[in-house]
Design an enzyme around this catalytic site. Structure first.
Site, PDB file in Angstrom:
ATOM      1  N   ASP A 164       4.671  78.066 -12.709  1.00  0.00           N
ATOM      2  CA  ASP A 164       4.541  77.705 -11.166  1.00  0.00           C
ATOM      3  C   ASP A 164       3.660  78.414 -10.584  1.00  0.00           C
ATOM      4  OD1 ASP A 164       6.581  76.471  -8.617  1.00  0.00           O
ATOM      5  OD2 ASP A 164       5.623  78.457  -8.502  1.00  0.00           O
ATOM      6  N   GLY A 215       6.671  75.040  -6.690  1.00  0.00           N
ATOM      7  CA  GLY A 215       5.550  74.060  -7.380  1.00  0.00           C
ATOM      8  C   GLY A 215       6.339  73.465  -8.398  1.00  0.00           C
ATOM      9  N   ASP A 216       7.140  73.999  -9.036  1.00  0.00           N
ATOM     10  CA  ASP A 216       7.827  73.356 -10.312  1.00  0.00           C
ATOM     11  C   ASP A 216       8.679  72.099  -9.700  1.00  0.00           C
ATOM     12  OD1 ASP A 216       7.640  74.738 -12.545  1.00  0.00           O
ATOM     13  OD2 ASP A 216       8.776  76.267 -11.797  1.00  0.00           O
ATOM     14  N   MET A 217       9.418  72.359  -8.600  1.00  0.00           N
ATOM     15  CA  MET A 217      10.113  71.111  -8.116  1.00  0.00           C
ATOM     16  C   MET A 217       9.139  69.983  -7.520  1.00  0.00           C
ATOM     17  SD  MET A 217      13.252  72.152  -8.187  1.00  0.00           S
ATOM     18  CE  MET A 217      14.265  71.061  -6.977  1.00  0.00           C
TER      19      MET A 217
END
Length: 407
Positions: free
Chosen positions: A147, A176-178
């Site tokens: 991320d 950012g992953d989400m």
């Protein structure tokens, strides 16, 4: 209860071989809306199980809120696919699936015979979803991507979102992953729709870098022209009525997305700045910049906003159809009545009476439901049930466990 639930993805079968956040969150969303998801962990388990240690939250097997956000409702099994019998079992699982999701790096997948080209020979209808840090090609394709590196550092925001010259801001863990999980989710759903027409599977790919660029699209385009940095001097915004101000209670309020020329008279009256209406320097955005009066305007607004609390300003501005919002700390969100009433957060009770307000999958349907949150459990919690569904006997399961092929 679930038999009576009407969920849009009921009947879709998913196998997840992924760790940490983005890819597991993709299958979590599929699972929330009806898909049957089997999460395959190594014998060591997903590293996200231990994230609470550094993020200062509980991380016991049945009391692990962070792991639960991304893995609730999945069936949990643990397979050593380096063992021939373990790999055979994994292939059986994949053979029964509609979707295979993984973020294992390509080189490792090829060594294990779990790459797309190999699997499509046996499973031509499989939707194969691969997630990476930087994409499948290019000079850093094989680099580990996270991320912080793929989404934030490389795509621009960390350099530009703070005032130029400041230390880079530190984004929330896995933000950012989400965001990227939704990109992969949409690709999988498109692939499932496409398969209905063609009968064929496909490989779906995205990366943190791709998602970071997409989310920062406006900035990427803007900075190819006159603008080189996204966050201007706080005393020189384009519009003094389109920025943030500190209030009497120490909180900040953002007054945003108001059209300067159209709303100037209304805002000037609300702020007690009617004199600017006769000042040609304040005529429009261009004259604000050309005359340099923007600095004077912002300093004056700073003083005005310090005369009332953030709640008082929000009430006054909102009552006059001025777009605004008080800057809320993350710790306030779990108690936000707007979030609670709309089921954007819901209380979940874990072991030992631990109650946590959990962020919910953010899509709501009028005619469909989603699975309610359930706390996750230990590594391999559902191995016996998963392997029994594949036709393994109790004796075979015990033997595989004894030899270290499963947990």
């Amino acid at each position: 209860m679930e038999k009576n639930m009407n969920m849009p993805l009921a009947g879709v079968r998913v196998v997840e071989l992924a760790t940490v956040v983005a890819a597991p969150t993709t299958s979590r969303m599929l699972c929330a809306y009806g898909a049957e998801v089997v999460k395959v962990e190594t014998l060591y388990g997903d590293e996200m199980r231990r994230a609470g240690k550094t993020e200062l939250t509980p991380y016991e097997d049945y009391k692990n809120p962070l792991f639960t956000v991304h893995n609730s409702n999945k069936r949990l099994t643990s397979i050593n696919f380096k063992d021939p019998e373990g790999k055979a079992a994994l292939l059986k699982l994949i053979g029964e699936a509609d979707v295979f999701i993984t973020n294992v790096r390509e080189a490792s997948l090829r060594r294990s015979g779990l790459d797309y080209d190999t699997l499509r020979e046996s499973f031509p209808q499989l939707i194969y979803a691969h997630f990476s840090g930087f994409g499948p090609k290019g000079p850093v394709a094989s680099n580990p991507g996270f991320d912080s590196t793929g989404f934030w550092l490389r795509s621009g925001p960390m350099a530009d979102w703070q005032v130029e010259g400041s230390f880079p801001f530190v984004p929330t863990y896995a933000f950012g992953d989400m965001a990227t999980s939704s990109v992969l989710l949409s690709g999988i759903l498109m692939a499932l729709l496409g398969r209905e027409k063609t009968g064929s599977g496909t490989k779906v790919e995205t990366s943190l870098f791709a998602s970071g660029i997409w989310c920062n699209s406006v900035g990427v385009v803007e900075t190819q022209f006159e603008r080189r940095h996204l966050n201007p001097d706080p005393f020189r915004p384009a519009d003094p009525f389109d920025t943030t101000y500190k209030c009497a209670d120490g909180k900040w309020i953002g007054v945003y997305v108001n059209e300067y020329k159209k709303d100037k008279a209304k805002l000037a009256k609300l702020l007690g700045m009617e004199d600017i209406l006769e000042d040609p320097r304040y005529d429009d955005i261009a004259t604000l910049a050309e005359s340099g009066v923007i600095v004077e305007a912002v300093k004056r607004c700073n003083e005005i906003f310090l005369t009332r609390t953030s709640a008082e300003w929000r009430e006054l501005l909102s009552a006059n159809s001025v777009s605004c919002e008080v800057m809320q700390s993350t710790c306030d969100v779990s108690r936000d009545s707007q979030a609670i009433e709309n089921h954007y957060v819901e209380e979940l009770e874990f072991a030992d009476g631990l109650k946590v307000m959990m962020p919910c999958p953010p899509v709501h349907f009028s005619e469909y439901t989603r699975r309610p949150y359930e706390p996750t459990g230990e590594i391999g919690k559902d191995t016996d049930a998963v392997f029994a569904s594949l036709g393994y006997s109790g004796e075979e399961i015990a033997r595989l466990r004894e030899k270290g092929a499963i947990l």
